[in-house]
Design a protein around this motif. Structure first.
Motif, PDB file in Angstrom:
ATOM      1  N   GLU A   1      -2.110   9.425   6.308  1.00 27.78           N
ATOM      2  CA  GLU A   1      -3.496   9.559   6.748  1.00 27.78           C
ATOM      3  C   GLU A   1      -4.329   8.355   6.293  1.00 27.78           C
ATOM      4  OE1 GLU A   1      -6.964  12.397   5.197  1.00 27.78           O
ATOM      5  OE2 GLU A   1      -5.301  13.491   6.141  1.00 27.78           O
ATOM      6  N   GLN A   2      -4.158   7.946   5.047  1.00 32.06           N
ATOM      7  CA  GLN A   2      -4.919   6.807   4.517  1.00 32.06           C
ATOM      8  C   GLN A   2      -4.564   5.501   5.225  1.00 32.06           C
ATOM      9  OE1 GLN A   2      -4.002   6.937   0.354  1.00 32.06           O
ATOM     10  NE2 GLN A   2      -5.659   8.379  -0.106  1.00 32.06           N
ATOM     11  N   LEU A   3      -3.310   5.375   5.635  1.00 29.58           N
ATOM     12  CA  LEU A   3      -2.863   4.158   6.297  1.00 29.58           C
ATOM     13  C   LEU A   3      -2.999   4.231   7.818  1.00 29.58           C
ATOM     14  CD1 LEU A   3       0.319   3.375   4.165  1.00 29.58           C
ATOM     15  CD2 LEU A   3      -1.954   2.339   3.991  1.00 29.58           C
ATOM     16  N   HIS A   4      -3.463   5.368   8.307  1.00 29.44           N
ATOM     17  CA  HIS A   4      -3.671   5.585   9.744  1.00 29.44           C
ATOM     18  C   HIS A   4      -2.378   5.441  10.544  1.00 29.44           C
ATOM     19  CE1 HIS A   4      -7.902   5.586   8.797  1.00 29.44           C
ATOM     20  NE2 HIS A   4      -7.771   4.386   8.226  1.00 29.44           N
ATOM     21  N   ILE A   5      -1.322   6.054  10.023  1.00 25.64           N
ATOM     22  CA  ILE A   5      -0.039   6.075  10.715  1.00 25.64           C
ATOM     23  C   ILE A   5       0.498   7.508  10.659  1.00 25.64           C
ATOM     24  CG2 ILE A   5       0.526   3.653  10.270  1.00 25.64           C
ATOM     25  CD1 ILE A   5       2.285   4.522   7.946  1.00 25.64           C
ATOM     26  N   THR A   6       1.540   7.777  11.418  1.00 31.97           N
ATOM     27  CA  THR A   6       2.138   9.109  11.386  1.00 31.97           C
ATOM     28  C   THR A   6       3.029   9.241  10.159  1.00 31.97           C
ATOM     29  OG1 THR A   6       4.098   8.463  12.642  1.00 31.97           O
ATOM     30  CG2 THR A   6       2.165   9.193  13.924  1.00 31.97           C
ATOM     31  N   ALA A   7       3.301  10.477   9.777  1.00 35.68           N
ATOM     32  CA  ALA A   7       4.183  10.727   8.627  1.00 35.68           C
ATOM     33  C   ALA A   7       5.583  10.190   8.907  1.00 35.68           C
ATOM     34  CB  ALA A   7       4.224  12.215   8.303  1.00 35.68           C
ATOM     35  N   ARG A   8       6.028  10.288  10.132  1.00 33.72           N
ATOM     36  CA  ARG A   8       7.348   9.766  10.496  1.00 33.72           C
ATOM     37  C   ARG A   8       7.409   8.249  10.325  1.00 33.72           C
ATOM     38  NH1 ARG A   8      10.306  10.450  16.363  1.00 33.72           N
ATOM     39  NH2 ARG A   8      12.209   9.400  15.777  1.00 33.72           N
ATOM     40  N   HIS A   9       6.349   7.582  10.786  1.00 33.37           N
ATOM     41  CA  HIS A   9       6.295   6.130  10.643  1.00 33.37           C
ATOM     42  C   HIS A   9       6.207   5.754   9.164  1.00 33.37           C
ATOM     43  CE1 HIS A   9       5.677   2.043  11.990  1.00 33.37           C
ATOM     44  NE2 HIS A   9       4.671   1.940  11.138  1.00 33.37           N
ATOM     45  N   LEU A  10       5.489   6.539   8.387  1.00 33.58           N
ATOM     46  CA  LEU A  10       5.392   6.279   6.953  1.00 33.58           C
ATOM     47  C   LEU A  10       6.764   6.336   6.290  1.00 33.58           C
ATOM     48  CD1 LEU A  10       3.718   5.846   4.322  1.00 33.58           C
ATOM     49  CD2 LEU A  10       3.843   8.317   4.079  1.00 33.58           C
TER      50      LEU A  10
ATOM     51  N   GLN B   1       0.826  -1.210   0.000  1.00 41.10           N
ATOM     52  CA  GLN B   1       0.000   0.000   0.000  1.00 41.10           C
ATOM     53  C   GLN B   1       0.865   1.269   0.000  1.00 41.10           C
ATOM     54  OE1 GLN B   1      -3.273   0.631  -0.415  1.00 41.10           O
ATOM     55  NE2 GLN B   1      -3.388  -1.542  -0.898  1.00 41.10           N
ATOM     56  N   VAL B   2       1.968   1.239   0.699  1.00 37.34           N
ATOM     57  CA  VAL B   2       2.873   2.389   0.702  1.00 37.34           C
ATOM     58  C   VAL B   2       3.386   2.652  -0.710  1.00 37.34           C
ATOM     59  CG1 VAL B   2       5.146   3.199   1.468  1.00 37.34           C
ATOM     60  CG2 VAL B   2       3.564   2.205   3.127  1.00 37.34           C
ATOM     61  N   LEU B   3       3.863   1.608  -1.381  1.00 37.29           N
ATOM     62  CA  LEU B   3       4.366   1.778  -2.752  1.00 37.29           C
ATOM     63  C   LEU B   3       3.243   2.203  -3.700  1.00 37.29           C
ATOM     64  CD1 LEU B   3       6.675  -1.364  -2.955  1.00 37.29           C
ATOM     65  CD2 LEU B   3       7.413   1.029  -2.846  1.00 37.29           C
ATOM     66  N   LEU B   4       2.094   1.603  -3.555  1.00 37.01           N
ATOM     67  CA  LEU B   4       0.962   1.906  -4.424  1.00 37.01           C
ATOM     68  C   LEU B   4       0.531   3.363  -4.278  1.00 37.01           C
ATOM     69  CD1 LEU B   4      -1.203   0.611  -6.341  1.00 37.01           C
ATOM     70  CD2 LEU B   4      -2.607   0.328  -4.290  1.00 37.01           C
ATOM     71  N   GLN B   5       0.336   3.796  -3.044  1.00 38.22           N
ATOM     72  CA  GLN B   5      -0.145   5.160  -2.802  1.00 38.22           C
ATOM     73  C   GLN B   5       0.903   6.209  -3.158  1.00 38.22           C
ATOM     74  OE1 GLN B   5      -3.307   5.855  -2.100  1.00 38.22           O
ATOM     75  NE2 GLN B   5      -3.659   3.654  -2.139  1.00 38.22           N
TER      76      GLN B   5
ATOM     77  N   GLU C   1       0.564  10.027  -4.366  1.00 39.20           N
ATOM     78  CA  GLU C   1       0.070  10.717  -3.176  1.00 39.20           C
ATOM     79  C   GLU C   1       1.239  11.297  -2.372  1.00 39.20           C
ATOM     80  OE1 GLU C   1      -2.964  11.353  -2.223  1.00 39.20           O
ATOM     81  OE2 GLU C   1      -4.159  10.015  -3.466  1.00 39.20           O
ATOM     82  N   THR C   2       0.973  12.323  -1.610  1.00 34.57           N
ATOM     83  CA  THR C   2       1.986  12.899  -0.736  1.00 34.57           C
ATOM     84  C   THR C   2       2.203  11.972   0.457  1.00 34.57           C
ATOM     85  OG1 THR C   2       0.368  14.105   0.596  1.00 34.57           O
ATOM     86  CG2 THR C   2       1.284  15.250  -1.344  1.00 34.57           C
ATOM     87  N   GLN C   3       3.293  12.186   1.162  1.00 36.08           N
ATOM     88  CA  GLN C   3       3.544  11.385   2.358  1.00 36.08           C
ATOM     89  C   GLN C   3       2.455  11.626   3.400  1.00 36.08           C
ATOM     90  OE1 GLN C   3       7.555  12.220   3.689  1.00 36.08           O
ATOM     91  NE2 GLN C   3       8.356  10.499   2.525  1.00 36.08           N
ATOM     92  N   GLU C   4       2.040  12.867   3.553  1.00 41.45           N
ATOM     93  CA  GLU C   4       1.020  13.189   4.549  1.00 41.45           C
ATOM     94  C   GLU C   4      -0.303  12.499   4.229  1.00 41.45           C
ATOM     95  OE1 GLU C   4       2.916  15.514   2.971  1.00 41.45           O
ATOM     96  OE2 GLU C   4       4.269  15.882   4.659  1.00 41.45           O
ATOM     97  N   ARG C   5      -0.701  12.539   2.978  1.00 39.31           N
ATOM     98  CA  ARG C   5      -1.971  11.916   2.572  1.00 39.31           C
ATOM     99  C   ARG C   5      -1.881  10.398   2.694  1.00 39.31           C
ATOM    100  NH1 ARG C   5      -6.941  11.234   2.549  1.00 39.31           N
ATOM    101  NH2 ARG C   5      -7.932  10.582   0.630  1.00 39.31           N
TER     102      ARG C   5
END
Length: 141
Positions: free
Chosen positions: A87-96, A70-74, A80-84
């Motif tokens: 948000e879609q994955l319900h994690i923080t931007a840092r964790h993303l 999902q990270v690669l796909l989005q 998509e931006t890191q922030e978006r």
């Protein structure tokens, strides 16, 4: 392992430019993907590689493979931006960002292991710092 680490950086750069038709990937990436220098299908090959990481339908929805896919796909296919994406994955931007680094490394490992024997044995362009160490090893041998 320096060759693989260099490849991960080259792959990250190409992923960042996946939707840029003017971008020309590094020769090492084209060689690993088996694409001629003049070809512009590198982006399609990367999209296909990301799709190959899609987990099987029987895989649990909270499996790590789902998250990395999902990270690669989005981030790269849907642009998509890191922030978006966070948000879609319900994690923080840092964790993303940590997940994104791991997802890119998983994709790099897939591509690295799929490369043909002619690519694996082809002399890779190495950074100058590796040239002197290879020469030193040769002289010591």
């Amino acid at each position: 392992m320096a060759g693989f680490e260099t490849f991960v950086g080259v792959l990250q750069s190409a992923l960042n430019h996946l939707n840029d038709p003017a971008f020309r990937p590094a020769p090492g990436l084209r060689r690993t993907l088996g694409i001629p220098a003049a070809s512009s299908v590198w982006a399609d090959r990367l999209r296909q590689a990301i799709q190959r990481l899609k987990p099987a339908p029987a895989a649990p929805p909270h499996a790590r493979s789902h998250r990395l896919y999902q990270v690669l796909l989005q981030r790269y296919i849907h642009n998509e931006t890191q922030e978006r994406t966070a948000e879609q994955l319900h994690i923080t931007a840092r964790h993303l960002r940590r997940e994104q680094n791991e997802a890119v490394e998983v994709l790099a490992r897939l591509l690295w292991e799929e490369r043909g024997p002619d690519v694996a044995s082809a002399p890779a362009s190495q950074p100058p710092s590796d040239d002197w160490s290879a020469q030193l090893r040769q002289e010591l041998t």
